[in-house]
Design an enzyme around this catalytic site. Structure first.
Site, PDB file in Angstrom:
ATOM      1  N   GLY A  11     -13.005  -3.668  -8.088  1.00 47.39           N
ATOM      2  CA  GLY A  11     -11.620  -3.993  -8.449  1.00 47.39           C
ATOM      3  C   GLY A  11     -11.009  -4.965  -7.460  1.00 47.39           C
ATOM      4  N   GLN A  12      -9.735  -4.743  -7.171  1.00 45.36           N
ATOM      5  CA  GLN A  12      -8.999  -5.678  -6.309  1.00 45.36           C
ATOM      6  C   GLN A  12      -9.664  -5.824  -4.934  1.00 45.36           C
ATOM      7  OE1 GLN A  12      -6.605  -7.456  -7.570  1.00 45.36           O
ATOM      8  NE2 GLN A  12      -4.755  -6.267  -7.926  1.00 45.36           N
ATOM      9  N   HIS A 177      -4.477   8.179   8.056  1.00 39.93           N
ATOM     10  CA  HIS A 177      -3.988   6.987   7.360  1.00 39.93           C
ATOM     11  C   HIS A 177      -2.786   7.380   6.508  1.00 39.93           C
ATOM     12  CE1 HIS A 177      -4.152   3.019   5.748  1.00 39.93           C
ATOM     13  NE2 HIS A 177      -4.572   3.366   4.554  1.00 39.93           N
TER      14      HIS A 177
END
Ligand code: APR
Length: 310
Positions: A11-12, A177
């Site tokens: 994907g991206q 994160h």
């Protein structure tokens, strides 16, 4: 023979990873996506082959949905999974992405059991733990890409605020994160000059807050999907340090077994990445305030990891 890099998820982030890996001539590249997206994966691979004459790189780039094609990969970078949409936290992705990581772990374990595996899928700290648990790979072979990105964001914001070259900003961000991550202004320098001597407390607090919320700032701007350029570069420098034995010291989510008082969790800590993978965790003597902040982020990671039930 060239090295082989398998990108799980095209994907991206996956497509930028492919472009960067090609431009850096890290090796041959396989982009693997779900069967419904096999053709787009093949298309992206072909497009990149056609970019090679101008990009001036030699690499064979292919698209697939068959795990057999990642056989013998030296590095596997995993971005398979859903990204956030506006209003979502990373934890909101847990259920759907855990299911995906289970499939991916099986495919990688069967076909590329020696690869260094870099996990990008969110919620990062839980997904890297799940992948490690499910594959049973040794800890030096499994790295979460998060601290590298969080630190890049911290450095970028410091440079933007002070109007200095980003190349001269050094520093690190510890922890999970998420919004509780721990930037360390005390250990951040600008060309050797301590940040705490050239920025006000107000400026530093503002920079730390922006870093903690950096992913969300981008999600809000996009409306749909999350950051892709900076996560891709962050994963690529980890891969590059491994493949070229550059021995860079990068903040990564690594399995802590006693370091920083953490046991059995992947937490963002400074790691030496070389030919053996995650070779060493560096422990920093923290102040009481920093220790308290780290404990808080570790608590959040622990809770997310428990939700995986692994
Ligand atoms: N196997 C392989 N690929 C998969 C699978 C699977 N089981 N499930 C989903 N994918 C693919 C999707 O088809 C898609 O092409 O993963 C790709 C993810 O791409 P994007 O939706 O564009 O997401 P991206 O922005 O690349 O982010 C991927 O990284 O930073 C994190 O939060 C982000 O979890 C997200 C991940």
């Amino acid at each position: 023979m060239r090295k082989k890099i398998a990108l799980i998820g095209g994907g991206q982030i996956g497509q930028i990873l492919a472009m960067l890996a090609a431009q850096k001539e890290l090796g041959d590249i396989v982009i693997l996506d779900i069967p419904e997206l096999e053709n787009p994966a093949k298309g992206k691979a072909l497009d990149l082959m056609e970019m090679a004459p101008h990009g001036n790189y030699d690499a064979t780039i292919t698209g697939t949905s068959d795990y057999k094609d990642i056989a013998g990969a030296d590095v596997v970078i995993i971005t398979a999974g859903k990204p956030r949409q506006a209003g979502m936290t990373r934890e909101d992705l847990m259920a759907v992405n855990l299911g995906i990581i289970k499939q991916v772990a099986e495919g990688v374990k069967q076909n590329a059991p020696k690869a260094l595996c870099i996990i990008v899928t969110n919620p990062l700290d839980a997904m890297v733990y799940a992948f490690w648990k499910l594959t049973g790979f040794p800890k030096h072979q499994v790295i979460g890409m998060a601290g590298t990105l969080d630190t890049a964001r911290w450095r970028a914001f410091v440079a933007m605020e002070l109007g200095v070259s980003v190349s001269d900003v050094a520093g690190t961000v510890l922890g999970g994160h998420g919004p509780d991550m721990v930037p360390l202004p005390r250990l951040t320098t600008v060309g050797g000059v301590p940040l705490t001597e050239i920025a006000t407390k107000e400026q530093i607090d503002k920079l730390a807050t922006r870093t903690r919320e950096a992913g969300t700032e981008i999600v809000k701007l996009f409306g749909k999907g999350s950051a892709f350029f900076s996560p891709a570069w962050s994963a690529i420098i980890i891969a590059e340090s491994y493949l070229k034995d550059k021995r860079r010291v990068l903040p990564c989510a690594a399995l802590c077994e006693g370091e920083y008082g953490v046991n059995g969790l992947f937490i963002g800590v400074p790691c030496l990445v070389g030919a053996k993978g995650m070779e060493k965790i560096f422990e920093i003597k923290l102040t009481d305030e920093e220790k308290a902040m780290l404990q808080k982020t570790v608590g959040v990671v622990q809770k997310t990891v428990e939700e995986t039930k692994l």
